[in-house]
Design an enzyme around this catalytic site. Structure first.
Site, PDB file in Angstrom:
ATOM      1  N   ASP A   1       0.802  -1.222   0.000  1.00  0.00           N
ATOM      2  CA  ASP A   1       0.000   0.000   0.000  1.00  0.00           C
ATOM      3  C   ASP A   1       0.840   1.279   0.000  1.00  0.00           C
ATOM      4  OD1 ASP A   1      -1.787  -2.007   0.535  1.00  0.00           O
ATOM      5  OD2 ASP A   1      -2.509  -1.166   2.420  1.00  0.00           O
TER       6      ASP A   1
ATOM      7  N   GLN B   1       4.086   0.686   2.284  1.00  0.00           N
ATOM      8  CA  GLN B   1       4.268  -0.547   3.034  1.00  0.00           C
ATOM      9  C   GLN B   1       5.450  -1.314   2.446  1.00  0.00           C
ATOM     10  OE1 GLN B   1       1.668  -2.023   5.763  1.00  0.00           O
ATOM     11  NE2 GLN B   1       2.476   0.049   5.884  1.00  0.00           N
TER      12      GLN B   1
ATOM     13  N   GLU C   1     -11.179  -1.511   4.309  1.00  0.00           N
ATOM     14  CA  GLU C   1      -9.804  -1.034   4.483  1.00  0.00           C
ATOM     15  C   GLU C   1      -9.393   0.069   3.507  1.00  0.00           C
ATOM     16  OE1 GLU C   1      -7.139  -4.361   4.437  1.00  0.00           O
ATOM     17  OE2 GLU C   1      -7.230  -4.658   2.277  1.00  0.00           O
TER      18      GLU C   1
END
Length: 680
Positions: free
Chosen positions: A239, A255, A417
């Site tokens: 991400d 990430q 999310e």
């Protein structure tokens, strides 16, 4: 009131227990420690003085570091003996490391003792089951919960402020009423102290073995390295996080696994750019750490420019950057914060990485805080995904970035999310601004947001697809454009298949707009105009009939990095086929859809759906393709749909072509732009 010195123990107790406020810290040393009563540390090797009910405390106390003996983390017990209801070795029966499991339940109650000092200190571990599996204090006829475990065999030191009960008789109660996973309690060393007890393992510490260094010896010259999509120099990424313009440059946090090409060890990697295209990877920004005995990693989040010094940390004229992230720890994730006074070069973890927003109790993995300034209501807003099935998105508000108040919940089955919230003018009209909210899969709704509550007017709808996921927009974008990047998830492990030192990549930056359509308001997405700065040369074709057997690219030098736009009428052609570098795209007139040649993780080639709905508009199909070394991005020219996908590691054929099958197509316009590298 019993005041706990540990924030992760701050939870309400179950019915029948008195509810208490629990607050936490640790101080440097313990003083004047004394046993609460004989055998309060279990060093008699028996339960002498204690009263057991049920069968959880048979074969207790256990002896030695049994978890470590079976290859688990150390128990960190004191002396020889301690309580561990999972254990089967008491020094007389069983063997070191033997277990009895989580099936037994019961309570263990101490003899009466008088509280003589302001603190009761002890060690606790085992399962995190507040009110069901833990340690309590029975005083004045009330059972006050002191602590549950931490989903770890390792015990941590806990101190409870019992000043208001000094002089009173009391009992310690250890209880295990859980039979499922982590259904056991570890406890030891109950003492009376003048101050809170130290636990060195509870102090803030970075996880061993993860460096901030960002691979200074690695270049971008591998044959299959994408040349206009961001990749980490080495190792895994997923991400995008904390995308922001600091007033001088853009930041892309992401990430990242600093230790390998598969997911793990989540860290915020960091790169900067003058234009959202040409990136320089710098030292990793946020590293995994341990606090209060809880190790964790750094999951996704966002960053803001603290324009009005709400946090109160600004130094000089340089605005503070504030990053919000999910601390992924056991037993439950929470939202934490870090700030930078030097435009992202270094970071300070607020309150040593403890929670700025505690877990809300819906899902142990609630995550991905999106924070933004809402000028009309003069406050900061946090949007947080907290529940799946049904989907729940929670809004919070704050004036100072540290104290967050619940504002509202948005209940949507589609929400899951990586939420993002963007405010966009409709058709460019600055007097008609709408709120766009979307999740990782780009399910979205358009409506109004008043600073506390979102009211939908359009949707839910979905756009984007293929390997596109978890997109976020740049905060503080200077032209007030909504520009997003997403993670291109999936595909084969690039390090294994392409002989490169990294795995996974970001999508090309794209601009979001809200447009009026006959069907209502819709999101439109297109590559950012800054792509023009990468163009090396251009090949154009005007209106021409594409008869079967003809190749529109027969006179074009070999292509590599491509930005291509085409408008055509399918005519009598059954198919229009695009043989481009490393990928074949086929438009099918009968189904009005496009497919591409891809490769599964096992290496087998397969035909995939690219865009399912390509019905002609006014008789015309309008497409744009971005072709990089291992990926393809496809856009409808009206921006209503887009896809980002991984392609074959090797060319489909020796030649390149645009040709028709089964009839003649009418090409209205074709533009092919050769692109340069962002790494040059």
């Amino acid at each position: 009131m019993i005041e706990m010195l540990n924030p992760f123990l701050c939870r309400p107790v179950i019915a029948g227990l008195i509810s208490v406020a629990l607050v936490s810290t640790f101080i440097s040393e313990s003083t004047a420690e004394e046993w609460l009563f004989p055998n309060s540390g279990f060093e008699a090797g028996t339960l002498d003085g204690w009263t057991a009910e049920g069968d959880a405390f048979t074969l207790q106390p256990t002896r030695g570091d049994n978890p470590n003996a079976r290859g688990r983390e150390s128990s960190f017990h004191e002396g020889d003996f301690w309580i561990g209801t999972y254990e089967r070795h008491d020094g007389k029966s069983g063997k070191p490391g033997a277990v009895r499991g989580d099936v037994a339940v019961g309570t263990l109650t101490s003899p009466v003792f008088t509280i003589t000092k302001p603190w009761i200190s002890f060690k606790v571990g085992g399962g995190y089951h507040p009110g069901q599996c833990g340690v309590g204090l029975l005083v004045d006829g009330e059972l006050i919960e002191l602590s549950s475990g931490v989903d770890s065999e390792s015990m941590v030191s806990v101190s409870s402020d019992v000043t208001e009960h000094v002089g009173k008789p009391a009992r310690i109660v250890i209880y295990d009423n859980v039979t499922g996973g982590w259904g056991h309690i570890n406890a030891d060393h109950f003492t009376a102290t003048d101050q809170a007890v130290i636990d060195e393992r509870s102090k803030f510490a970075f996880v061993d073995g993860i460096s901030a260094e960002a691979y200074p010896g690695t270049a971008y010259d591998q044959q299959r390295r994408p040349q206009f999509h961001f990749t980490s120099k080495q190792n895994w990424l997923n991400d995008p996080n904390g995308m922001i313009f600091d007033g001088e440059k853009y930041h892309l946090f992401f990430q990242h696994n600093p230790k390998g090409t598969n997911w793990g060890n989540m860290t915020w990697g960091h790169a900067t750019s003058p234009d959202m295209l040409r990136w320089t990877q710098v030292e990793h920004a946020l590293l995994p750490y341990s606090i209060d005995g809880r190790p964790g990693t750094i999951y996704s989040g966002t960053a803001v420019v603290d324009h009005n010094n709400s946090l109160g940390k600004q130094v000089g004229d340089t605005k503070t950057l504030v990053a919000f992230y999910t601390f992924a720890t056991k037993p439950k994730f929470y939202q934490a914060m870090a700030y930078s006074n030097d435009l992202g070069d270094t970071w300070t973890y607020w309150n040593e990485g403890r929670a700025v927003v505690e877990n809300q109790g819906f899902d142990h993995g609630e995550r991905d805080p999106k924070v933004f300034w809402h000028a009309p209501s003069n406050q900061w807003v946090m949007v947080l995904w907290v529940q799946q099935n049904p989907g729940r998105v929670r809004f919070f508000t704050s004036k100072n970035l540290t104290d967050w108040e619940f504002a509202s919940d948005l209940l949507r089955d589609w929400a899951f999310e990586c939420m993002d919230v963007v405010f966009l003018p409709v058709d460019g009209d600055k007097d008609n601004v709408k709120c766009l909210i979307y999740d990782a899969s780009f399910d979205y709704e358009i409506g109004e947001f008043d600073g506390e509550k979102f009211v939908s007017e359009t949707g839910p709808l979905v756009t984007g697809g293929g390997n596109f996921y978890a997109a976020q927009t740049f905060y503080n974008q200077p032209q007030h454009r909504a520009i997003q990047m997403g993670w291109m998830r999936g595909g084969p492990n690039a390090a294994d298949v392409y002989d490169v030192p990294f795995n996974q990549q970001m999508s090309f930056p794209s601009e979001l707009k809200i447009r009026s359509t006959p069907d209502g308001l819709r999101v439109a997405c297109s590559p950012i105009r800054e792509i023009d700065s990468l163009v090396k040369d251009t090949y154009e074709v005007g209106e021409v009939e594409l008869v079967e057997g003809a190749n529109l690219l027969s006179n074009v030098d070999p292509l590599d990095l491509v930005d291509m736009t085409i408008e055509f009428e399918p005519g009598t052609a059954k198919q229009v086929v695009f043989d481009l570098p490393s990928v074949r795209v086929t438009y099918d007139s009968e189904t009005a859809s496009a497919t591409y040649g891809g490769r599964e993780k096992d290496g087998n080639r397969v035909k995939h759906e690219l865009m399912p709905d390509l019905k002609s508009r006014d008789g015309m199909v309008r497409l744009r393709f971005l072709v990089d070394r291992m990926t393809l991005e496809a856009y409808r020219l009206d921006g209503a749909d887009f896809r980002a996908v991984y392609t074959l590691p090797n060319p489909v054929s020796e030649s390149q072509s645009i040709h028709s099958v089964g009839g003649t197509a009418n090409i209205k316009s074709l533009t092919i732009r050769r692109l340069g590298s962002i790494w040059e």
